[in-house]
Design a protein around this motif. Sequence first.
Motif, PDB file in Angstrom:
ATOM      1  N   ASP A   1      -8.527   2.356   2.939  1.00  0.00           N
ATOM      2  CA  ASP A   1      -9.213   1.355   2.516  1.00  0.00           C
ATOM      3  C   ASP A   1      -9.136  -0.076   2.698  1.00  0.00           C
ATOM      4  O   ASP A   1     -10.122  -0.821   2.547  1.00  0.00           O
ATOM      5  CB  ASP A   1      -9.067   1.545   0.828  1.00  0.00           C
TER       6      ASP A   1
ATOM      7  N   LEU B   1       0.838  -1.275  -0.013  1.00  0.00           N
ATOM      8  CA  LEU B   1      -0.165   0.025  -0.193  1.00  0.00           C
ATOM      9  C   LEU B   1       0.881   1.156  -0.048  1.00  0.00           C
ATOM     10  O   LEU B   1       1.865   1.304   0.801  1.00  0.00           O
ATOM     11  CB  LEU B   1      -0.765   0.026   1.258  1.00  0.00           C
ATOM     12  N   SER B   2       0.629   2.306  -0.751  1.00  0.00           N
ATOM     13  CA  SER B   2       1.494   3.332  -1.038  1.00  0.00           C
ATOM     14  C   SER B   2       0.785   4.483  -0.283  1.00  0.00           C
ATOM     15  O   SER B   2       1.852   5.696  -0.077  1.00  0.00           O
ATOM     16  CB  SER B   2       1.563   3.436  -2.474  1.00  0.00           C
ATOM     17  N   SER B   3      -0.264   4.774  -0.144  1.00  0.00           N
ATOM     18  CA  SER B   3      -0.724   6.003   0.254  1.00  0.00           C
ATOM     19  C   SER B   3      -1.802   6.052   1.835  1.00  0.00           C
ATOM     20  O   SER B   3      -2.155   4.713   2.064  1.00  0.00           O
ATOM     21  CB  SER B   3      -1.894   6.655  -0.687  1.00  0.00           C
ATOM     22  N   PRO B   4      -1.684   6.983   2.507  1.00  0.00           N
ATOM     23  CA  PRO B   4      -2.877   6.765   3.624  1.00  0.00           C
ATOM     24  C   PRO B   4      -4.091   6.113   3.312  1.00  0.00           C
ATOM     25  O   PRO B   4      -4.612   5.584   4.066  1.00  0.00           O
ATOM     26  CB  PRO B   4      -2.640   8.163   4.375  1.00  0.00           C
ATOM     27  N   GLN B   5      -4.367   6.718   2.377  1.00  0.00           N
ATOM     28  CA  GLN B   5      -5.947   6.249   1.737  1.00  0.00           C
ATOM     29  C   GLN B   5      -5.994   4.856   1.340  1.00  0.00           C
ATOM     30  O   GLN B   5      -6.948   4.105   1.689  1.00  0.00           O
ATOM     31  CB  GLN B   5      -6.503   7.210   0.503  1.00  0.00           C
ATOM     32  N   ASP B   6      -4.894   4.365   0.866  1.00  0.00           N
ATOM     33  CA  ASP B   6      -4.805   2.885   0.479  1.00  0.00           C
ATOM     34  C   ASP B   6      -4.814   1.994   1.794  1.00  0.00           C
ATOM     35  O   ASP B   6      -5.359   1.091   2.077  1.00  0.00           O
ATOM     36  CB  ASP B   6      -3.458   2.264   0.001  1.00  0.00           C
ATOM     37  N   HIS B   7      -4.133   2.542   2.946  1.00  0.00           N
ATOM     38  CA  HIS B   7      -4.204   1.675   4.195  1.00  0.00           C
ATOM     39  C   HIS B   7      -5.573   1.929   4.931  1.00  0.00           C
ATOM     40  O   HIS B   7      -6.262   0.924   5.336  1.00  0.00           O
ATOM     41  CB  HIS B   7      -3.216   2.416   5.225  1.00  0.00           C
TER      42      HIS B   7
END
Length: 161
Positions: free
Chosen positions: A149, A141-147
């Motif tokens: 989600d 996961l590369s972004s805070p939003q990915d985490h």
Amino acid sequence: NFHNRGRRSEEQIEVMRALWTQEHVTYEGRWHKITDAGINPLPVQRPIPVWFGGSDDRLLERVGRMGDGWYAMFRDLDAGRVMIEKVRTSAQQAGRNPDSIGIEASVSIADRSPDDWVKDVEARKALGVTHVSVYTMGAGLSSPQDHIDAIRRFKEAVEGL
């Protein structure tokens, strides 16, 4: 030495609990002396639960004797079973109900399917784990939003267990 550090920590926990729940505290221990002190305002939540993290046998004994919860640090279920039993035995020896102690374990989502997450949560609950956290690191996961989600997907997969 470790024994004295451990006893000092236990005394500090006693001091914290007193300060968090009483308007005026007088305390005299081996390492701490408090004369008519307090916190104003007192915390809204009283008492504040004290949770420990770690896996050393001395810590597991302390969790059972005086902790409200334990952040369990195990991946291997057999090792987790042994550690949880140590906490429960210590609680019983201290005259406490072992079921009153919360236990949190984490589940990693890296390289695992939602079905695997469900199996992991079920296995931990069968050991007596009361709280589960999700570990998203290493899952690409590369972004805070990915985490965020990924955490939502995990919640949806294990909800109701």
